[in-house]
Motif scaffolding. Structure first.
Motif, PDB file in Angstrom:
ATOM      1  N   LYS A 127      24.380   9.245  -2.477  1.00 40.16           N
ATOM      2  CA  LYS A 127      25.029   7.653  -1.501  1.00 40.16           C
ATOM      3  C   LYS A 127      23.601   7.398  -0.509  1.00 40.16           C
ATOM      4  O   LYS A 127      23.237   6.423  -1.036  1.00 40.16           O
ATOM      5  N   ALA A 128      22.952   7.794   0.343  1.00 42.95           N
ATOM      6  CA  ALA A 128      22.695   7.824   1.598  1.00 42.95           C
ATOM      7  C   ALA A 128      21.403   7.350   0.901  1.00 42.95           C
ATOM      8  O   ALA A 128      20.796   6.264   1.207  1.00 42.95           O
ATOM      9  N   ALA A 129      20.785   8.281  -0.256  1.00 41.23           N
ATOM     10  CA  ALA A 129      19.803   7.573  -1.238  1.00 41.23           C
ATOM     11  C   ALA A 129      20.028   5.785  -1.664  1.00 41.23           C
ATOM     12  O   ALA A 129      19.354   5.429  -1.707  1.00 41.23           O
ATOM     13  N   ASP A 130      20.642   6.098  -2.541  1.00 42.44           N
ATOM     14  CA  ASP A 130      21.361   4.857  -2.746  1.00 42.44           C
ATOM     15  C   ASP A 130      21.345   3.720  -1.774  1.00 42.44           C
ATOM     16  O   ASP A 130      21.222   3.082  -2.351  1.00 42.44           O
ATOM     17  N   VAL A 131      21.660   3.825  -1.041  1.00 41.79           N
ATOM     18  CA  VAL A 131      21.910   2.943   0.318  1.00 41.79           C
ATOM     19  C   VAL A 131      20.831   2.332   0.958  1.00 41.79           C
ATOM     20  O   VAL A 131      20.182   1.011   0.671  1.00 41.79           O
ATOM     21  N   VAL A 132      19.421   3.106   0.651  1.00 45.04           N
ATOM     22  CA  VAL A 132      18.317   3.239   1.653  1.00 45.04           C
ATOM     23  C   VAL A 132      17.892   2.415   0.393  1.00 45.04           C
ATOM     24  O   VAL A 132      16.968   1.475   0.062  1.00 45.04           O
ATOM     25  N   ALA A 133      18.043   2.683  -0.900  1.00 41.18           N
ATOM     26  CA  ALA A 133      17.182   2.536  -2.227  1.00 41.18           C
ATOM     27  C   ALA A 133      17.544   0.927  -2.488  1.00 41.18           C
ATOM     28  O   ALA A 133      16.638  -0.401  -2.279  1.00 41.18           O
ATOM     29  N   TYR A 134      18.794   0.147  -1.943  1.00 41.82           N
ATOM     30  CA  TYR A 134      19.083  -0.804  -2.483  1.00 41.82           C
ATOM     31  C   TYR A 134      18.618  -2.488  -1.013  1.00 41.82           C
ATOM     32  O   TYR A 134      18.816  -2.971  -1.150  1.00 41.82           O
ATOM     33  N   LEU A 135      18.314  -1.074   0.280  1.00 36.00           N
ATOM     34  CA  LEU A 135      18.572  -1.962   1.617  1.00 36.00           C
ATOM     35  C   LEU A 135      16.994  -2.250   1.268  1.00 36.00           C
ATOM     36  O   LEU A 135      16.438  -3.561   1.964  1.00 36.00           O
ATOM     37  N   GLY A 181       1.100  -1.200  -0.829  1.00 34.33           N
ATOM     38  CA  GLY A 181       0.142   0.131   0.254  1.00 34.33           C
ATOM     39  C   GLY A 181       1.271   1.265   0.043  1.00 34.33           C
ATOM     40  O   GLY A 181       0.633   2.170  -0.414  1.00 34.33           O
ATOM     41  N   GLU A 182       1.744   0.876   0.771  1.00 32.71           N
ATOM     42  CA  GLU A 182       2.897   2.558   0.980  1.00 32.71           C
ATOM     43  C   GLU A 182       3.614   2.832  -0.282  1.00 32.71           C
ATOM     44  O   GLU A 182       3.426   3.831  -1.311  1.00 32.71           O
ATOM     45  N   PHE A 183       3.850   1.751  -1.166  1.00 35.80           N
ATOM     46  CA  PHE A 183       4.661   1.637  -2.523  1.00 35.80           C
ATOM     47  C   PHE A 183       3.604   2.594  -3.365  1.00 35.80           C
ATOM     48  O   PHE A 183       4.016   3.227  -3.733  1.00 35.80           O
ATOM     49  N   LEU A 184       2.774   1.722  -3.641  1.00 36.77           N
ATOM     50  CA  LEU A 184       1.740   2.048  -4.206  1.00 36.77           C
ATOM     51  C   LEU A 184       0.696   3.334  -4.034  1.00 36.77           C
ATOM     52  O   LEU A 184       1.278   4.488  -5.498  1.00 36.77           O
ATOM     53  N   ARG A 185       1.174   3.902  -2.591  1.00 36.37           N
ATOM     54  CA  ARG A 185       0.671   5.839  -2.946  1.00 36.37           C
ATOM     55  C   ARG A 185       2.446   6.359  -2.839  1.00 36.37           C
ATOM     56  O   ARG A 185       1.199   7.537  -3.516  1.00 36.37           O
ATOM     57  N   SER A 186       3.162   6.047  -3.015  1.00 36.62           N
ATOM     58  CA  SER A 186       4.488   7.313  -3.546  1.00 36.62           C
ATOM     59  C   SER A 186       4.500   6.962  -4.542  1.00 36.62           C
ATOM     60  O   SER A 186       5.047   8.356  -5.341  1.00 36.62           O
ATOM     61  N   PHE A 235      17.930   8.980   8.519  1.00 32.91           N
ATOM     62  CA  PHE A 235      17.189   7.824   7.483  1.00 32.91           C
ATOM     63  C   PHE A 235      16.058   7.658   7.064  1.00 32.91           C
ATOM     64  O   PHE A 235      15.793   7.237   5.872  1.00 32.91           O
ATOM     65  N   ARG A 236      14.960   8.175   8.484  1.00 32.33           N
ATOM     66  CA  ARG A 236      13.773   8.237   8.137  1.00 32.33           C
ATOM     67  C   ARG A 236      13.603   8.957   6.622  1.00 32.33           C
ATOM     68  O   ARG A 236      11.980   8.221   5.979  1.00 32.33           O
ATOM     69  N   ASP A 237      13.597  10.391   6.795  1.00 37.53           N
ATOM     70  CA  ASP A 237      13.075  10.537   6.014  1.00 37.53           C
ATOM     71  C   ASP A 237      13.706   9.914   4.216  1.00 37.53           C
ATOM     72  O   ASP A 237      12.272   9.899   3.633  1.00 37.53           O
ATOM     73  N   THR A 238      14.688   9.625   3.864  1.00 40.72           N
ATOM     74  CA  THR A 238      14.642   8.534   2.773  1.00 40.72           C
ATOM     75  C   THR A 238      14.329   7.261   2.730  1.00 40.72           C
ATOM     76  O   THR A 238      13.628   7.430   1.996  1.00 40.72           O
ATOM     77  N   TRP A 239      13.964   6.744   4.067  1.00 41.97           N
ATOM     78  CA  TRP A 239      12.955   5.703   3.749  1.00 41.97           C
ATOM     79  C   TRP A 239      11.894   5.969   3.484  1.00 41.97           C
ATOM     80  O   TRP A 239      11.205   5.102   2.712  1.00 41.97           O
ATOM     81  N   GLU A 240      10.781   7.437   3.483  1.00 42.03           N
ATOM     82  CA  GLU A 240       9.004   7.037   3.283  1.00 42.03           C
ATOM     83  C   GLU A 240       9.766   7.501   2.243  1.00 42.03           C
ATOM     84  O   GLU A 240       8.572   7.600   1.168  1.00 42.03           O
TER      85      GLU A 240
END
Length: 287
Positions: free
Chosen positions: A175-183, A10-15, A210-215
């Motif tokens: 770099k931080a955005a890439d790492v979160v996307a991999y994770l 749900g979160e993925f589709l809404r994003s 991390f929280r902001d990027t994860w969302e």
């Protein structure tokens, strides 16, 4: 704890709805105020050619048995790339991957490739961005992995909790955005991995960045690219990287950095190799 696929779906589709405007997809915008950014569910359902109720059931995760044609239509309407499309299928279809994961051991083939890469920074990454093995030049470039407790040999933990990483990467946010996307992609591939879930909980609790990027729910597979390092000893290094995976074990990847021949970065890398030879401890090249 394991991945809640319904919530993640749900979160993925809404994003992904939120990043599309009516103008981008050829729909009229009558200027009415929208409570949330992006397309409404009704608009997305119309673009995908499915009923509103059918799409709402998908986004709310009421069932995980959607046909391939429905998922294809939704993916096309949302303009998903290949990695995002595979992520949608993974979340919206039944799977049998919820069993606990075994302890990570470096594949012998990857170990031999790592040992052969003596002239470039190289390391092996496993599930959850754990650094499983490295050569002395990688330790000299990034951090002395051998001096860290095994739990801290983790790219996500280092990037978000080690202040030195913010100074090492010229474009740390990228770099931080890439790492979160991999994770996030790794989490979906390994839904029953308690270590990945624990890492995400830890970083969410300790790092606002991390929280902001994860969302954002961004996804990325590690393939190839480029980072600029600002090394405290040798200065600026503009390095490309390539990722090598064994076909039968996608959880482990060998990351190798390269640079243009006869460039200032090549000179700096040679200086780094000399420095690494004299400073990096023997035995710190992985387990």
């Amino acid at each position: 704890m394991s991945l809640d696929r319904r919530a993640e779906l749900g979160e993925f589709l809404r994003s992904r709805r939120a990043r599309l405007s009516p103008e981008q997809v050829g729909l009229p915008d009558y200027g009415s105020r929208r409570r949330v950014p992006g397309l409404r569910r009704e608009e997305l359902a119309m673009l995908a050619g499915v009923s509103v109720d059918h799409y709402v059931r998908l986004e709310q995760g009421r069932t995980l048995h959607f046909s391939e044609s429905v998922l294809d239509a939704v993916a096309q309407a949302l303009r998903l790339n290949q990695v995002e499309r595979e992520h949608l299928y993974r979340l919206a279809r039944p799977w049998s991957g919820d069993e606990p994961q075994s302890e990570q051991q470096v594949r012998p083939g990857l170990r031999r490739l790592l040992d052969a890469a003596a002239d470039v920074p190289a390391y092996i990454v496993g599930r959850g961005t754990d650094v499983l093995a490295w050569n002395p030049l990688a330790a000299a470039l990034i951090t002395d992995f051998g001096a860290l407790p095994p739990r801290e040999r983790n790219l996500a933990r280092l990037v978000f909790l080690d202040e030195g990483m913010r100074e090492l990467y010229e474009d740390w946010p990228a770099k931080a955005a890439d790492v979160v996307a991999y994770l996030r992609l790794d989490m979906a591939r390994n839904p029953g991995d308690a270590a990945i879930a624990s890492l995400i909980e830890e970083l969410s609790a300790t790092s606002a960045a991390f929280r902001d990027t994860w969302e954002r729910h961004e996804l990325k597979d590690k393939t190839h690219g480029q980072y600029v390092y600002l090394h405290p000893v040798v200065g600026r290094l503009d390095l490309g990287y390539e990722t090598l995976r064994l076909p039968d074990d996608p959880d482990q990847a060998l990351i190798m950095h390269t640079t243009e021949p006869d460039s200032p970065s090549a000179t700096a890398l040679a200086l780094l190799a000399n420095w690494a030879h004299s400073t990096v401890r023997s035995g710190s090249a992985g387990q």
